[in-house]
Design an enzyme around this catalytic site. Structure first.
Site, PDB file in Angstrom:
ATOM      1  N   ARG A   1       0.829  -1.205   0.000  1.00 48.30           N
ATOM      2  CA  ARG A   1       0.000   0.000   0.000  1.00 48.30           C
ATOM      3  C   ARG A   1       0.865   1.257   0.000  1.00 48.30           C
ATOM      4  O   ARG A   1       0.547   2.246  -0.667  1.00 48.30           O
ATOM      5  CB  ARG A   1      -0.944  -0.015   1.202  1.00 48.30           C
ATOM      6  CG  ARG A   1      -1.925   1.147   1.218  1.00 48.30           C
ATOM      7  CD  ARG A   1      -2.980   0.979   2.288  1.00 48.30           C
ATOM      8  NE  ARG A   1      -2.416   1.015   3.638  1.00 48.30           N
ATOM      9  CZ  ARG A   1      -3.141   0.833   4.743  1.00 48.30           C
ATOM     10  NH1 ARG A   1      -4.439   0.590   4.662  1.00 48.30           N
ATOM     11  NH2 ARG A   1      -2.569   0.887   5.930  1.00 48.30           N
TER      12      ARG A   1
ATOM     13  N   LYS B   1      -2.918   6.865   1.056  1.00 52.98           N
ATOM     14  CA  LYS B   1      -2.709   7.144   2.481  1.00 52.98           C
ATOM     15  C   LYS B   1      -1.715   8.297   2.614  1.00 52.98           C
ATOM     16  O   LYS B   1      -0.535   8.115   2.929  1.00 52.98           O
ATOM     17  CB  LYS B   1      -2.219   5.896   3.219  1.00 52.98           C
ATOM     18  CG  LYS B   1      -2.455   5.949   4.718  1.00 52.98           C
ATOM     19  CD  LYS B   1      -2.258   4.584   5.351  1.00 52.98           C
ATOM     20  CE  LYS B   1      -2.409   4.624   6.865  1.00 52.98           C
ATOM     21  NZ  LYS B   1      -3.778   4.970   7.303  1.00 52.98           N
TER      22      LYS B   1
ATOM     23  N   GLU C   1     -16.320   5.269   4.912  1.00 46.96           N
ATOM     24  CA  GLU C   1     -15.468   4.808   6.001  1.00 46.96           C
ATOM     25  C   GLU C   1     -15.630   5.742   7.185  1.00 46.96           C
ATOM     26  O   GLU C   1     -16.402   6.708   7.131  1.00 46.96           O
ATOM     27  CB  GLU C   1     -14.005   4.763   5.551  1.00 46.96           C
ATOM     28  CG  GLU C   1     -13.465   6.096   5.063  1.00 46.96           C
ATOM     29  CD  GLU C   1     -12.104   5.987   4.397  1.00 46.96           C
ATOM     30  OE1 GLU C   1     -11.444   4.950   4.544  1.00 46.96           O
ATOM     31  OE2 GLU C   1     -11.710   6.954   3.719  1.00 46.96           O
TER      32      GLU C   1
END
Length: 330
Positions: A84, A181, A214
Site C-alpha cells: 500500500r 494514504k 469509512e
C-alpha cells in the site's frame, strides 16, 4: 515556558535543544526510536525526532505514511502495508529513496533499536525540503522516516459496550485521495472532532450515491440480519490492510453459526441501518462493535457475536499467523 513569547530571543543550538527537551517534558510521549534519512540514522531521544520546517510534508502535505503493528516482538503483515505504501507513493508522484528491501531493513532495524515488543511502527515518505513552493524544490531529496511507539489505545468500553457514531456533515474524499494514504488528514480530523463535540465516539462518511464510506481512520463493515459480512467497495475508501486480511480470515467462520457469507459491495445507508451488527475495523482498533448510529440502535443495541468472533480471529492471526516478521532485538 509555554505559549508565544512577546519578546522572543535568538537561540543558539544548545538553547534550541534545551527547548525541544522541555517541550517533551511538558508533553510526555512514548516514542522509542526514530529513523530519519535526513539525519542518516536512528535516534532514541524524542527531542531529536524532528524534520525541517520547509519539508513539503510539513507545509504542503506532500507525503504519505503507513503503520504496521508490533505484536510480541514481531511485525504483523508488513508486506501488505509496504504494498500500500508503494502504491500511495506512485499516486502521489513521490520517489522512493531506496529499494523495498532497504526500506524494510530500516523498519526492522529501527524496531530492534526501540526494544518495543508490543506497539506500532509508523513510517513516512516525503518529497523533501528546500522551498515553500507547491512543487518540490530542485534537486530535493525524498526523505524516509520511521517511528516506533506504544501504539494507539482505545477505551475498553468500546469493546464491552460498543461505540456510538454519527453521519458526518463533511464530504467524503474524492476517490484518488481516499485510496491514497497521504499525510493530509484534515477531513479525518474534522469528522472525529465533530463526533466528539456531539458527545459521540466517531463519524461515518457517506458518498454522493448514498452508500456507506469509512470512518475517521477506520473501515466500516456490517453483518446483515441473515449473517453476511458486508464491506464497502475499496474504490471510495482506503484499502485497510486489516480489513483485507479480515475478509480472508472471515471465510473460515462461514457455515459455523457466525457468518453465512462474506461480500465486498456497495452498502446503501438504509441497508447499513438495518444490519444486525456494525463494525469498525483498523490496525489499531482491530475490530470494535458499533451499537448506535445517529441515535438509532444497530441490531439490539448491544455488541454482537460476529464482532467478538472476528476480533478473536484477527488477534489469533496477529499472534500465530503466517504474516509475522521477527525483529532481531539485541
Amino acid at each position: 515556558m509555554t505559549g508565544c513569547a512577546s519578546n522572543p530571543r535568538t537561540l543558539g543550538a544548545d538553547a534550541a535543544l534545551a527547548g525541544l527537551r522541555a517541550l517533551r517534558e511538558r508533553q510526555p510521549v512514548q516514542f522509542a526510536a526514530f529513523y530519519s534519512s535526513q539525519l542518516g540514522g536512528i535516534v532514541t531521544d524524542p527531542a531529536l525526532m524532528v524534520l525541517p520546517f520547509d519539508d513539503h510534508m510539513v507545509h504542503r502535505g506532500h507525503g504519505i505514511f503507513d503503520t504496521a503493528a508490533l505484536v510480541g516482538g514481531r511485525i504483523y503483515d508488513l508486506e501488505a502495508h509496504l504494498d500500500r505504501f508503494f502504491g500511495s507513493a506512485e499516486r502521489s508522484r513521490l520517489t522512493m529513496p531506496a529499494s523495498r528491501d532497504a526500506l524494510r531493513d530500516i523498519i526492522v532495524r529501527t524496531a530492534a533499536v526501540s526494544a518495543v515488543r508490543d506497539g506500532a511502527i509508523r513510517y513516512w515518505l516525503s518529497s523533501g525540503p528546500g522551498n515553500f513552493d507547491l512543487v518540490p524544490a530542485a534537486n530535493a531529496e525524498p526523505a524516509f522516516f520511521v517511528m516506533v511507539f506504544g501504539g494507539l489505545a482505545y477505551p475498553a468500553r468500546w469493546y464491552s459496550e460498543g461505540l456510538r457514531v454519527m453521519t458526518t456533515t463533511y464530504p467524503i474524499k474524492p476517490p484518488l485521495y481516499a485510496i491514497t494514504k497521504a499525510t493530509n488528514y484534515l477531513p479525518n480530523v474534522l469528522i472525529q472532532m465533530e463526533a466528539k463535540a456531539a458527545g459521540l465516539d466517531n463519524g461515518v462518511f457517506i458518498d454522493e450515491n448514498g452508500n456507506v464510506g469509512e470512518s475517521s481512520n477506520m473501515n466500516v463493515a456490517f453483518v446483515t440480519r441473515d449473517g453476511v459480512l458486508r464491506h464497502p467497495k475499496f474504490d471510495r475508501v482506503l484499502a485497510g490492510c486489516t480489513s483485507l486480511r479480515l475478509l480472508e480470515l472471515a471465510r473460515s467462520l462461514v457455515g459455523h453459526g457466525v457468518l453465512t457469507g462474506v461480500e465486498v459491495c456497495d452498502v446503501p445507508v438504509a441497508a447499513g441501518r438495518a444490519a444486525r451488527e456494525m463494525l469498525l475495523i483498523g490496525s489499531s482498533i482491530k475490530v470494535a462493535p458499533i451499537v448506535e448510529w445517529d441515535g438509532t440502535p444497530i441490531g439490539d443495541g448491544r455488541p454482537g457475536p460476529a464482532a467478538r468472533a472476528l476480533l478473536d480471529l484477527l488477534e489469533q492471526d496477529m499472534r500465530t499467523g503466517e504474516r509475522l516478521l521477527a525483529v532481531p532485538y539485541a
